[in-house]
Scaffold this motif. Sequence first.
Motif, PDB file in Angstrom:
ATOM      1  N   ASP A   1      11.032   3.093   7.726  1.00 31.09           N
ATOM      2  CA  ASP A   1       9.846   3.545   8.648  1.00 31.09           C
ATOM      3  C   ASP A   1       9.652   3.005   9.897  1.00 31.09           C
ATOM      4  O   ASP A   1       9.971   1.721   9.918  1.00 31.09           O
TER       5      ASP A   1
ATOM      6  N   VAL B   1       3.883   1.915   3.363  1.00 28.74           N
ATOM      7  CA  VAL B   1       5.179   1.840   4.254  1.00 28.74           C
ATOM      8  C   VAL B   1       6.262   1.605   3.328  1.00 28.74           C
ATOM      9  O   VAL B   1       6.257   0.906   2.463  1.00 28.74           O
TER      10      VAL B   1
ATOM     11  N   VAL C   1       7.227   1.347  12.310  1.00 29.36           N
ATOM     12  CA  VAL C   1       5.772   0.786  12.201  1.00 29.36           C
ATOM     13  C   VAL C   1       5.717   0.186  13.796  1.00 29.36           C
ATOM     14  O   VAL C   1       6.508  -0.376  14.200  1.00 29.36           O
TER      15      VAL C   1
ATOM     16  N   VAL D   1       2.104   2.498  10.414  1.00 30.46           N
ATOM     17  CA  VAL D   1       3.023   3.336  10.587  1.00 30.46           C
ATOM     18  C   VAL D   1       2.948   4.047  11.742  1.00 30.46           C
ATOM     19  O   VAL D   1       1.920   4.432  12.518  1.00 30.46           O
TER      20      VAL D   1
END
Length: 104
Positions: free
Chosen positions: A7, A3, A9, A70
């Motif tokens: 990102d 991660v 998530v 993710v």
Amino acid sequence: MNVRKGDMVQAVTGRDKGKTGKVLRVFPKKERVIVEGINFVKRHTKAQPPEQQGGILKKEASIHISNVMVYCPRCNKATRVGHRKLEDGTKSRLCRRCGELIGK
Ligand SMILES: [Zn+2]
């Protein structure tokens, strides 16, 4: 660490399970991340004039990396991340499910 900052998530466990958010900070040594909108905690703050008002402040607290996955926008799901070397030699992360590049 799969991660990275920026990102998208999804929380896969805990109170915010199922929620998605953007990674705001990563703490590699602690294996923790802060995700926008996930794991809000209330903090009671004292007034610190002139710039800060006292009261209850809601703020994201860090969560362990194992509690998030993710999120793949193409699959619309949390996914495992694979790694691939691109033709130009750069490494890239991709969605194991659909092959979509993550965080390009
Ligand atoms: Zn995907």
